[in-house]
Design a protein around this motif. Structure first.
Motif, PDB file in Angstrom:
ATOM      1  N   GLY A  20       0.812  -1.201   0.000  1.00 15.35           N
ATOM      2  CA  GLY A  20       0.000   0.000   0.000  1.00 15.35           C
ATOM      3  C   GLY A  20       0.849   1.255   0.000  1.00 15.35           C
ATOM      4  O   GLY A  20       2.085   1.196  -0.112  1.00 15.35           O
ATOM      5  N   TYR A  21       0.172   2.379   0.161  1.00 14.05           N
ATOM      6  CA  TYR A  21       0.804   3.691   0.068  1.00 14.05           C
ATOM      7  C   TYR A  21       1.648   3.941   1.306  1.00 14.05           C
ATOM      8  O   TYR A  21       1.138   4.154   2.398  1.00 14.05           O
ATOM      9  N   ARG A  22       2.966   3.925   1.128  1.00 14.15           N
ATOM     10  CA  ARG A  22       3.845   3.957   2.293  1.00 14.15           C
ATOM     11  C   ARG A  22       3.808   5.316   2.995  1.00 14.15           C
ATOM     12  O   ARG A  22       4.074   5.406   4.196  1.00 14.15           O
ATOM     13  N   ALA A  23       3.494   6.399   2.261  1.00 12.42           N
ATOM     14  CA  ALA A  23       3.397   7.707   2.905  1.00 12.42           C
ATOM     15  C   ALA A  23       2.290   7.721   3.947  1.00 12.42           C
ATOM     16  O   ALA A  23       2.419   8.379   4.988  1.00 12.42           O
ATOM     17  N   ALA A  24       1.212   6.989   3.721  1.00 13.29           N
ATOM     18  CA  ALA A  24       0.138   6.906   4.716  1.00 13.29           C
ATOM     19  C   ALA A  24       0.645   6.219   5.976  1.00 13.29           C
ATOM     20  O   ALA A  24       0.338   6.639   7.101  1.00 13.29           O
ATOM     21  N   ARG A  25       1.425   5.150   5.801  1.00 14.55           N
ATOM     22  CA  ARG A  25       1.992   4.476   6.974  1.00 14.55           C
ATOM     23  C   ARG A  25       2.861   5.434   7.776  1.00 14.55           C
ATOM     24  O   ARG A  25       2.826   5.440   9.011  1.00 14.55           O
ATOM     25  N   ARG A  26       3.663   6.245   7.076  1.00 19.52           N
ATOM     26  CA  ARG A  26       4.542   7.177   7.772  1.00 19.52           C
ATOM     27  C   ARG A  26       3.744   8.199   8.584  1.00 19.52           C
ATOM     28  O   ARG A  26       4.122   8.543   9.706  1.00 19.52           O
ATOM     29  N   VAL A  27       2.658   8.697   8.007  1.00 14.24           N
ATOM     30  CA  VAL A  27       1.851   9.692   8.721  1.00 14.24           C
ATOM     31  C   VAL A  27       1.255   9.088   9.983  1.00 14.24           C
ATOM     32  O   VAL A  27       1.329   9.671  11.068  1.00 14.24           O
ATOM     33  N   PHE A  28       0.648   7.909   9.864  1.00 10.29           N
ATOM     34  CA  PHE A  28       0.034   7.279  11.038  1.00 10.29           C
ATOM     35  C   PHE A  28       1.090   6.941  12.099  1.00 10.29           C
ATOM     36  O   PHE A  28       0.869   7.144  13.297  1.00 10.29           O
ATOM     37  N   ALA A  29       2.228   6.425  11.651  1.00  6.35           N
ATOM     38  CA  ALA A  29       3.292   6.081  12.606  1.00  6.35           C
ATOM     39  C   ALA A  29       3.820   7.324  13.315  1.00  6.35           C
ATOM     40  O   ALA A  29       4.177   7.264  14.498  1.00  6.35           O
ATOM     41  N   SER A  30       3.858   8.457  12.625  1.00  2.00           N
ATOM     42  CA  SER A  30       4.360   9.686  13.254  1.00  2.00           C
ATOM     43  C   SER A  30       3.456  10.145  14.391  1.00  2.00           C
ATOM     44  O   SER A  30       3.896  10.908  15.255  1.00  2.00           O
ATOM     45  N   ARG A  31       2.204   9.685  14.391  1.00  3.33           N
ATOM     46  CA  ARG A  31       1.266  10.010  15.471  1.00  3.33           C
ATOM     47  C   ARG A  31       1.203   8.902  16.516  1.00  3.33           C
ATOM     48  O   ARG A  31       0.315   8.896  17.378  1.00  3.33           O
ATOM     49  N   GLY A  32       2.130   7.948  16.442  1.00  7.85           N
ATOM     50  CA  GLY A  32       2.231   6.911  17.462  1.00  7.85           C
ATOM     51  C   GLY A  32       1.357   5.707  17.243  1.00  7.85           C
ATOM     52  O   GLY A  32       1.236   4.861  18.131  1.00  7.85           O
ATOM     53  N   ALA A  33       0.747   5.581  16.069  1.00 13.29           N
ATOM     54  CA  ALA A  33      -0.138   4.448  15.807  1.00 13.29           C
ATOM     55  C   ALA A  33       0.663   3.175  15.541  1.00 13.29           C
ATOM     56  O   ALA A  33       1.800   3.220  15.055  1.00 13.29           O
ATOM     57  N   GLU A  34       0.053   2.040  15.855  1.00 11.56           N
ATOM     58  CA  GLU A  34       0.606   0.736  15.478  1.00 11.56           C
ATOM     59  C   GLU A  34       0.079   0.388  14.095  1.00 11.56           C
ATOM     60  O   GLU A  34      -1.132   0.288  13.883  1.00 11.56           O
ATOM     61  N   ILE A  35       0.961   0.202  13.129  1.00 12.96           N
ATOM     62  CA  ILE A  35       0.568  -0.094  11.747  1.00 12.96           C
ATOM     63  C   ILE A  35       0.287  -1.588  11.625  1.00 12.96           C
ATOM     64  O   ILE A  35       1.144  -2.419  11.946  1.00 12.96           O
ATOM     65  N   VAL A  36      -0.911  -1.915  11.144  1.00 14.72           N
ATOM     66  CA  VAL A  36      -1.319  -3.312  10.978  1.00 14.72           C
ATOM     67  C   VAL A  36      -1.520  -3.578   9.490  1.00 14.72           C
ATOM     68  O   VAL A  36      -2.484  -3.084   8.896  1.00 14.72           O
ATOM     69  N   PRO A  37      -0.627  -4.341   8.832  1.00 21.69           N
ATOM     70  CA  PRO A  37      -0.786  -4.625   7.407  1.00 21.69           C
ATOM     71  C   PRO A  37      -2.041  -5.465   7.142  1.00 21.69           C
ATOM     72  O   PRO A  37      -2.297  -6.454   7.847  1.00 21.69           O
ATOM     73  N   CYS A  38      -2.807  -5.079   6.134  1.00 21.68           N
ATOM     74  CA  CYS A  38      -4.037  -5.783   5.758  1.00 21.68           C
ATOM     75  C   CYS A  38      -3.901  -6.217   4.300  1.00 21.68           C
ATOM     76  O   CYS A  38      -3.812  -5.363   3.410  1.00 21.68           O
ATOM     77  N   PRO A  39      -3.874  -7.520   4.020  1.00 21.73           N
ATOM     78  CA  PRO A  39      -3.571  -8.004   2.673  1.00 21.73           C
ATOM     79  C   PRO A  39      -4.597  -7.557   1.624  1.00 21.73           C
ATOM     80  O   PRO A  39      -5.767  -7.302   1.921  1.00 21.73           O
ATOM     81  N   VAL A  40      -4.124  -7.479   0.385  1.00 24.34           N
ATOM     82  CA  VAL A  40      -4.978  -7.201  -0.764  1.00 24.34           C
ATOM     83  C   VAL A  40      -4.818  -8.338  -1.766  1.00 24.34           C
ATOM     84  O   VAL A  40      -3.856  -9.103  -1.717  1.00 24.34           O
ATOM     85  N   ASP A  41      -5.786  -8.431  -2.683  1.00 19.34           N
ATOM     86  CA  ASP A  41      -5.662  -9.344  -3.804  1.00 19.34           C
ATOM     87  C   ASP A  41      -5.978  -8.572  -5.081  1.00 19.34           C
ATOM     88  O   ASP A  41      -5.935  -7.336  -5.089  1.00 19.34           O
ATOM     89  N   ALA A  42      -6.320  -9.268  -6.153  1.00 19.21           N
ATOM     90  CA  ALA A  42      -6.533  -8.608  -7.440  1.00 19.21           C
ATOM     91  C   ALA A  42      -7.682  -7.606  -7.412  1.00 19.21           C
ATOM     92  O   ALA A  42      -7.738  -6.695  -8.243  1.00 19.21           O
ATOM     93  N   ASP A  43      -8.609  -7.756  -6.463  1.00 27.30           N
ATOM     94  CA  ASP A  43      -9.753  -6.847  -6.371  1.00 27.30           C
ATOM     95  C   ASP A  43      -9.567  -5.756  -5.324  1.00 27.30           C
ATOM     96  O   ASP A  43     -10.442  -4.912  -5.152  1.00 27.30           O
ATOM     97  N   GLY A  44      -8.456  -5.760  -4.613  1.00 25.26           N
ATOM     98  CA  GLY A  44      -8.237  -4.750  -3.586  1.00 25.26           C
ATOM     99  C   GLY A  44      -8.214  -5.342  -2.193  1.00 25.26           C
ATOM    100  O   GLY A  44      -7.860  -6.518  -2.001  1.00 25.26           O
ATOM    101  N   LEU A  45      -8.594  -4.542  -1.210  1.00 28.57           N
ATOM    102  CA  LEU A  45      -8.539  -4.950   0.195  1.00 28.57           C
ATOM    103  C   LEU A  45      -9.356  -6.210   0.449  1.00 28.57           C
ATOM    104  O   LEU A  45     -10.516  -6.313   0.042  1.00 28.57           O
ATOM    105  N   ILE A  46      -8.750  -7.176   1.147  1.00 28.90           N
ATOM    106  CA  ILE A  46      -9.472  -8.395   1.548  1.00 28.90           C
ATOM    107  C   ILE A  46     -10.199  -8.075   2.847  1.00 28.90           C
ATOM    108  O   ILE A  46      -9.578  -7.899   3.898  1.00 28.90           O
TER     109      ILE A  46
END
Length: 438
Positions: A180-206
């Motif tokens: 996914g969009y790594r800049a979004a991860r950076r923004v959330f992490a900068s606010r102290g959030a725990e980043i939880v990866p959520c898998p995608v497939d050919a249609d998008g978010l599972i």
């Protein structure tokens, strides 16, 4: 279909029969069916006909439409600087800025200059721009929002940071698409959030089996970044049912949804559940990152909280720029620009698919495609392309954990058509050579 009058699995009339029944051109029915296919409402069965897809929410009842109710900006990724002269840049993330009507831009600035400056800028943004954007989003993205639901930002990164600063506490779990969009991860992490990866497939978010305890989930349903999938209606409904059940906020990033090449742009997820979705948009892909204008659409109570956060952070968007963009929208100049650019990008997209067709995915929308490849091939192709003056991105950079998807992310927004053809020809020759090795 949403109300259950047409049930999952029910066969629809042929386009010819329905056209005769309604007294309209068969073309009208065919285009309507194509749009519904793209949005995931219909299933086609070869040699059998057209059927209603399963659009239920998963709780046993059909979904019903809801009633309308200071971090650095990350929109410019990648690249953050211009490539060396002579290189063909096929990395994603930048539009073609050379084709804009400069006369229209000058007229907008002159008109904006005639308006008085404000000593106390509106925390929600310029009222004229909010009204113009609300009208644009209703027409272009089926977003049921008025000016009171729109807050003007400096771009998607700024909108994400305002949202995170308002809603997140250190340690809160935030789901982000993987890859996914790594800049979004950076923004959330900068606010102290725990980043939880959520898998995608050919249609998008599972959607089924999302991790427990998420406070928020970030998704790109119109054109998943970087795989290019579009989230079909059944999954959208299940995602909203999950949000209703858990109380989590769905953050919808509409980063390049204006550019679709098979059917009309798909309606925004926000239109199905405005009480559970925050919609983010930007002009950085449709116009230029230099403009520095985006928007955040949400229910009014949440928008009021975000505005208070903005005041505390002394955050604001340039007033004169907002007024100029409002003029572009009001006079139809932005709509005309988007129509021209869809045709321009469609030609480039055709060049990419012609060269890399056997491997391309997600080519029906946006400004990039995914060329999914065997893992061992990718480094060789990237290095070889760089030696020959072509820059391409890889999926590795867009994972939070161990890579699940391997390949090239090929952008065609910022390179001229002849450069796209030449660059993709070089990449194709490198692929053919690499794949022939034992």
């Amino acid at each position: 279909m949403r109300d259950g009058a047409l049930r999952a699995g029910e066969r629809l009339p042929s386009s010819r029969a329905l056209a005769g029944l309604l007294g309209v051109s068969r073309t009208v029915v065919t285009e309507a069916y194509q749009q519904l296919y793209a949005e995931g409402w219909l299933d086609g069965r070869h040699g059998s006909g057209t059927y209603v897809a399963d659009v239920h929410t998963g709780d046993g009842s059909p979904a019903r439409p809801a009633e309308p109710r200071p971090a650095p900006d990350a929109d410019s990724y990648p690249p953050l600087h211009a490539p060396d002269a002579g290189l063909i840049d096929l990395r994603p993330g930048r539009p073609w800025v050379m084709a804009y009507d400069t006369a229209a831009w000058r007229r907008a600035w002159r008109a904006a200059g005639d308006l008085p400056m404000s000593a106390w800028p509106d925390l929600y943004g310029d009222p004229l721009l909010r009204e113009a954007l609300a009208d644009h989003l209703r027409r272009a993205r089926a977003v049921p929002a008025g000016p009171g639901n729109v807050l003007i930002t400096r771009g998607t990164g700024n909108g994400l940071d305002l949202l995170a600063a308002t809603l997140l506490e250190p340690g809160d779990r935030v789901g982000v698409e993987e890859p996914g969009y790594r800049a979004a991860r950076r923004v959330f992490a900068s606010r102290g959030a725990e980043i939880v990866p959520c898998p995608v497939d050919a249609d998008g978010l599972i959607v089924d089996g999302l991790p427990a305890g998420l406070r928020m989930i970030y998704t790109t349903p119109a054109h998943q970044f970087p795989t290019g999938g579009r989230l079909p209606i059944p999954r959208r409904e299940r995602l909203l049912a999950w949000a209703r059940a858990t109380g989590a906020i769905v953050v919808e990033d509409d980063y390049d949804a204006e550019f679709r090449y098979d059917v009309a742009p798909l309606p925004a997820l926000y239109g199905l559940g405005p009480e559970h979705v925050v919609l983010l948009g930007t002009l950085s892909k449709s116009l230029s990152p230099d403009v520095g204008v985006g928007w955040l659409v949400a229910g009014r109570p949440l928008l009021d909280r975000i505005a208070r956060t903005r005041k505390e952070l002394a955050d604001r968007t340039s007033g004169p720029v907002q007024r100029a963009v409002a003029v572009l929208l009001d006079r139809g100049d932005l709509d005309r620009h988007l129509r021209r650019m869809r045709l321009e990008y469609a030609r480039r997209r055709e060049a990419v698919v012609a060269a890399l067709g056997p491997w391309t995915k997600g080519d029906t929308a946006g400004l990039h495609v995914l060329a999914e490849l065997p893992e061992h091939v990718v480094p060789e192709v990237v290095a070889g392309a760089r030696e020959r003056g072509v820059l391409v991105d890889t999926t590795i950079r867009h994972h939070h954990g161990p890579p699940r998807v391997h390949g090239l992310v090929v952008g065609y927004g910022s390179a001229a058509l002849h450069d796209v053809r030449q660059g993709c020809g070089i990449v194709r020759s490198l692929l053919d050579h690499a794949l022939q090795k034992p």
